[in-house]
Design a protein around this motif. Structure first.
Motif, PDB file in Angstrom:
ATOM      1  N   GLU A 120       0.829  -1.209   0.000  1.00  0.00           N
ATOM      2  CA  GLU A 120       0.000   0.000   0.000  1.00  0.00           C
ATOM      3  C   GLU A 120       0.861   1.256   0.000  1.00  0.00           C
ATOM      4  O   GLU A 120       0.614   2.209  -0.744  1.00  0.00           O
ATOM      5  CB  GLU A 120      -0.909   0.015   1.229  1.00  0.00           C
ATOM      6  N   LYS A 178     -11.620   4.505   1.062  1.00  0.00           N
ATOM      7  CA  LYS A 178     -11.706   4.029   2.445  1.00  0.00           C
ATOM      8  C   LYS A 178     -12.911   3.104   2.632  1.00  0.00           C
ATOM      9  O   LYS A 178     -12.812   2.050   3.263  1.00  0.00           O
ATOM     10  CB  LYS A 178     -11.795   5.235   3.384  1.00  0.00           C
ATOM     11  N   LYS A 181     -12.323  -0.281   0.733  1.00  0.00           N
ATOM     12  CA  LYS A 181     -11.337  -1.168   1.365  1.00  0.00           C
ATOM     13  C   LYS A 181     -11.928  -1.989   2.506  1.00  0.00           C
ATOM     14  O   LYS A 181     -11.388  -3.044   2.857  1.00  0.00           O
ATOM     15  CB  LYS A 181     -10.146  -0.349   1.868  1.00  0.00           C
TER      16      LYS A 181
END
Length: 270
Positions: A120, A178, A181
């Motif tokens: 990431e 966000k 995920k």
């Protein structure tokens, strides 16, 4: 002529363990990394440079002054005028939407929540240092090539999902990522391809599995998104084929929707 100059980064974090870990990761990727333990220390290092850093990575919660102070100073203090455009990436355990929005509104280009994976971190940094749409596409291609090679060796399927937002303006793309995920595994990858387009790379996932993931994501998104799903190796054999088919499926959905609206208008006239 290709610029082979190594990218010079500044890491601002008061955790010794975080400093050592991230510095080692980034140096292995070929970056030059300076380290600061506080906002004041970071600003002194920045001010001493004639050439701006390529990227500043900072925590929010620092001794005395926080990471926002660094952003504010670079944006407003004339003594740092040559550093005003340096991209800033936030690393923080504070993942509240209020904090993320505040960071973006102040000028942070990226926000990565702790804890994060090495993959990431590297992916986000590469995205920041490659700021054109063509370069972001290249980042996706690189990721897909790596995952396809793994899939070939492991003899498993992988799926690519391209997601396109109906309107480019709306909820910050960082907040959308966000939300998405939360429905993904650690092995999955999300790559931003612009303000309104995302790519999801899903290893060990067939078409049915990818559709399940997309339906879960749709349930959590407030805006209208179109999704195109493709699969290796059952549908496509190359990266280009995967991307082209996913985009084509999105276009087909949009065109179908437009045709249906036109038909409804014609029927209403009768």
């Amino acid at each position: 002529m290709k610029n082979d100059r190594k990218k010079h980064l500044l890491l601002v974090d008061d955790s010794n363990l975080t400093q050592i870990t991230i510095k080692k990761i980034l140096e292995l990727e070929g970056y030059i990394v300076d380290v600061s333990v506080s906002a004041e220390d970071a600003l002194n290092q920045i001010k001493s440079r004639d050439i701006p850093y390529d990227l500043i990575i900072t925590d929010i919660h620092l001794p005395q002054r926080d990471g926002f102070y660094i952003i504010d100073t670079l944006k407003s203090n004339k003594e740092y005028s040559i550093h005003k455009s340096t991209p800033i990436m936030i690393l923080s355990a504070d993942a509240t939407s209020t904090t993320v929005r505040r960071a973006v509104e102040k000028g942070a280009k990226e926000y990565l929540n702790k804890p994060f994976t090495t993959k990431e971190l590297i992916s986000r940094i590469k995205k920041l240092l490659l700021d054109t749409e063509e370069s972001l596409y290249s980042l996706l291609i690189e990721c897909l090539n790596e995952e396809i090679e793994r899939a070939k060796r492991g003899e498993y399927e992988l799926s690519l999902v391209i997601a396109s937002r109906e309107f480019s303006e709306g909820i910050l793309i960082e907040e959308v990522v966000k939300e998405i995920k939360r429905e993904l595994r650690k092995v999955d990858t999300v790559i931003e391809l612009g303000k309104s387009t995302l790519a999801l790379v899903l290893p060990f996932t067939n078409l049915n599995g990818a559709n399940v993931v997309v339906n879960k994501i749709k349930a959590n998104l407030n805006e209208k998104w179109y999704f195109g799903i493709t699969n290796f190796p059952n549908e496509c054999q190359t990266v280009e084929e995967l991307y082209r088919l996913a985009k084509q499926r999105i276009n087909n959905k949009i065109n179908k929707e437009i045709n249906e609206k036109e038909q409804n208008k014609e029927e209403m006239k009768k």
